[in-house]
Design a protein around this motif. Structure first.
Motif, mmCIF file in Angstrom:
data_model
loop_
_atom_site.group_PDB
_atom_site.id
_atom_site.type_symbol
_atom_site.label_atom_id
_atom_site.label_comp_id
_atom_site.label_asym_id
_atom_site.label_seq_id
_atom_site.Cartn_x
_atom_site.Cartn_y
_atom_site.Cartn_z
ATOM 1 N N ARG A 16 -7.422 -2.436 8.407
ATOM 2 C CA ARG A 16 -8.294 -2.107 7.633
ATOM 3 C C ARG A 16 -8.227 -0.954 6.542
ATOM 4 N N ASN A 17 -7.577 0.035 7.898
ATOM 5 C CA ASN A 17 -6.752 1.420 7.152
ATOM 6 C C ASN A 17 -5.617 1.479 6.659
ATOM 7 N N LEU A 18 -4.700 0.026 6.711
ATOM 8 C CA LEU A 18 -3.564 -0.482 6.273
ATOM 9 C C LEU A 18 -3.524 -0.626 4.451
ATOM 10 N N PHE A 19 -5.223 -1.491 4.493
ATOM 11 C CA PHE A 19 -5.115 -2.120 3.169
ATOM 12 C C PHE A 19 -6.143 -0.648 2.312
ATOM 13 N N ARG A 20 -6.304 0.249 3.207
ATOM 14 C CA ARG A 20 -7.759 1.621 2.142
ATOM 15 C C ARG A 20 -6.402 2.499 2.370
ATOM 16 N N MET A 21 -5.500 2.827 3.059
ATOM 17 C CA MET A 21 -4.462 3.415 2.493
ATOM 18 C C MET A 21 -3.616 2.939 0.990
ATOM 19 N N SER A 42 7.680 5.383 4.791
ATOM 20 C CA SER A 42 9.111 4.456 5.082
ATOM 21 C C SER A 42 9.804 2.710 4.921
ATOM 22 N N PRO A 43 10.548 2.676 4.898
ATOM 23 C CA PRO A 43 10.848 0.770 4.792
ATOM 24 C C PRO A 43 9.862 0.378 5.957
ATOM 25 N N THR A 44 10.032 0.631 7.217
ATOM 26 C CA THR A 44 9.399 -0.601 8.468
ATOM 27 C C THR A 44 7.496 -0.247 7.694
ATOM 28 N N THR A 45 7.452 0.738 7.501
ATOM 29 C CA THR A 45 5.648 0.887 7.081
ATOM 30 C C THR A 45 5.354 -0.061 6.040
ATOM 31 N N VAL A 46 6.492 -0.141 4.937
ATOM 32 C CA VAL A 46 5.786 -1.207 3.792
ATOM 33 C C VAL A 46 6.021 -2.585 4.526
ATOM 34 N N ARG A 47 7.635 -3.189 5.138
ATOM 35 C CA ARG A 47 6.988 -4.070 5.556
ATOM 36 C C ARG A 47 5.757 -4.776 6.143
ATOM 37 N N THR A 48 5.473 -3.346 7.351
ATOM 38 C CA THR A 48 3.816 -3.529 7.432
ATOM 39 C C THR A 48 2.825 -3.901 6.901
ATOM 40 N N VAL A 49 3.293 -3.880 5.533
ATOM 41 C CA VAL A 49 2.387 -3.979 4.977
ATOM 42 C C VAL A 49 2.002 -5.176 4.275
ATOM 43 N N LEU A 105 -0.260 -8.370 4.863
ATOM 44 C CA LEU A 105 -0.516 -8.812 2.996
ATOM 45 C C LEU A 105 -0.451 -10.277 3.502
ATOM 46 N N MET A 106 1.003 -10.564 3.430
ATOM 47 C CA MET A 106 1.036 -12.713 3.211
ATOM 48 C C MET A 106 0.312 -13.403 4.471
ATOM 49 N N LYS A 107 0.479 -12.245 5.921
ATOM 50 C CA LYS A 107 -1.189 -13.234 6.286
ATOM 51 C C LYS A 107 -1.937 -13.793 5.311
ATOM 52 N N ALA A 108 -2.273 -12.392 5.014
ATOM 53 C CA ALA A 108 -3.881 -12.622 4.803
ATOM 54 C C ALA A 108 -3.717 -13.698 3.181
ATOM 55 N N GLN A 168 8.395 -16.708 -2.554
ATOM 56 C CA GLN A 168 9.355 -16.400 -1.737
ATOM 57 C C GLN A 168 9.387 -14.464 -2.136
ATOM 58 N N VAL A 169 8.295 -13.494 -1.349
ATOM 59 C CA VAL A 169 8.016 -12.983 -2.097
ATOM 60 C C VAL A 169 9.351 -11.388 -1.543
ATOM 61 N N ARG A 170 9.815 -10.295 -1.740
ATOM 62 C CA ARG A 170 11.358 -10.056 -1.140
ATOM 63 C C ARG A 170 10.520 -8.447 -0.187
ATOM 64 N N GLN A 171 11.165 -7.911 0.435
ATOM 65 C CA GLN A 171 10.267 -6.836 1.164
ATOM 66 C C GLN A 171 11.797 -6.374 1.670
ATOM 67 N N PRO A 172 11.333 -4.661 1.504
ATOM 68 C CA PRO A 172 12.176 -3.940 1.766
ATOM 69 C C PRO A 172 13.118 -4.024 3.151
ATOM 70 N N ARG A 173 14.578 -4.153 2.614
ATOM 71 C CA ARG A 173 15.411 -4.088 4.402
ATOM 72 C C ARG A 173 15.334 -3.471 5.488
#
Length: 376
Positions: A89-94, A132-139, A143-146, A156-161
């Motif tokens: 929820r915090n990840l979506f909100r922020m 950071s790329p790590t945070t964006v990869r978490t997003v 998101l893909m799970k949802a 195939q959605v690309r994510q930061p390396r």
């Protein structure tokens, strides 16, 4: 109702449906949309079920990304931990809602999501600072799970390396000398045992906060990790650790002695407080027996680092110090994985792949000896 199809960049054809809902209180048109169906038949079946649900007042989403993700979170209350749900929820909100929350979920495509990631990388943080790329990869992962659960197929959605780590995968890690300096300085501290456990046994903050004497076997030198106190929103939860985090940790005679001394001091506090003492059985409670708020340990730890004159690392990094010490001492990787409660061996392997310079020097000297007298 509308049923239609669309083509992905991979030439794959998928189907969608759209239901017109009654006009909202604001007079705006409302629609309920779903996409990602493999056939027209599947889309029509889902549309029929959705209409039935709407007749039962079960459909309340307006089709926006924010509304649909909120609905998804509500559904996942059945099968995910409350703390995990709060993190989502915090990840979506922020990060998600400020940028694409107002878009219709049906209108999303791969490029929109990838552009969203680029925005996060350049100005997605507080005060438009880069994430950071790590945070964006978490997003991306959440998101893909949802989207999968919501039936959204974006290809195939690309994510930061992954970010390159200049510290060789290590965050804050003390040398053995620094660890001894820290523990020696706090030898007479009331929380000395609480500081020793993460360094010696690799325990987490929540595991320290939730540890009870009933799960500490001093005669056999075993600490059973069965409960952790964690923060969820504005409240504290006590729950069983997930997966392999629930474990038994062997401790040596020195740590046993530290815990015995700690218990003796606590018994004195209990006797002095008398009826005012609340005996809940915690190993590291306040003077009145009540448990500390978990963040108390975090705040006190940072002050303790400064006072001892060692590099200030976060409390969780004491686990990295413990793991790295194990790697340097030659403790087998699978043993350390179990000791630390790592669910994934890759997490432990990351530590073992980046041992302290002292061990690297030993390896260099060993290999250098293969040159024999030729190196002289």
């Amino acid at each position: 109702m509308t049923v239609g199809s669309y083509e992905l960049s991979t030439k794959k054809i998928l189907w969608f449906f759209v239901i017109d809902l009654p006009v909202g209180d604001d007079g705006k048109r409302r629609q309920y949309k779903r996409r990602g169906f493999p056939s027209r038949t599947a889309a029509e079946k889902a549309e029929s079920e959705a209409r039935k649900a709407y007749g039962e007042a079960s459909i309340g989403a307006d089709g926006s990304v924010a509304a649909e993700l909120n609905g998804w979170l509500s559904e996942r209350e059945l099968d995910i931990e409350e703390t995990t749900q709060d993190n989502y929820r915090n990840l979506f909100r922020m990060y998600v809602y400020p940028h694409i929350g107002g878009r219709q979920l049906y209108d999303l495509d791969r490029r929109i999501v990838q552009d969203f990631y680029k925005t996060l990388l350049t100005e997605g943080g507080a005060n438009k600072k880069p994430l950071s790329p790590t945070t964006v990869r978490t997003v991306h992962r959440v998101l893909m799970k949802a989207f999968r659960d919501l039936g959204i197929e974006l290809g195939q959605v690309r994510q930061p390396r992954p970010a390159e780590r200049e510290d060789q995968g290590r965050k804050g890690v003390w040398t053995p000398k620094e660890s001894k300096q820290f523990l020696r300085f706090h030898r007479d501290s009331r929380l000395y045992a609480a500081w020793a456990l993460p360094v010696v046994a690799g325990t987490r903050r929540g595991e320290i906060a939730g540890l009870r004497w009933s799960k500490v076997d001093l005669d056999n030198g075993i600490v059973h990790i069965h409960i952790q106190r964690t923060i969820c929103g504005n409240k504290v939860l006590e729950k069983s650790p997930k997966g392999k985090s629930r474990r038994a940790i062997a401790i040596g005679p020195a740590m046993v002695r530290v815990l015995r001394e700690h218990k003796a001091r606590q018994d004195e506090e209990k006797a002095a407080a008398g009826l005012l003492y609340h005996d809940y059985g915690y190993v590291f409670p306040r003077e009145d027996g009540k448990p500390y708020y978990p963040r108390y340990f975090t705040d006190r730890w940072e002050d303790a680092c400064s006072a001892a004159g060692v590099p200030v690392i976060v409390l969780h990094d004491a686990r990295h110090t413990s793991a790295t010490a194990g790697a340097d001492a030659g403790v087998p990787e699978h043993v350390m994985q179990k000791r630390l409660g790592h669910a994934d061996a890759r997490t432990t392997r990351e530590v073992y792949a980046h041992v302290l310079p002292e061990s690297e020097r030993k390896a260099a000297e060993l290999m250098d000896s293969a040159l024999g007298e030729e190196a002289a």
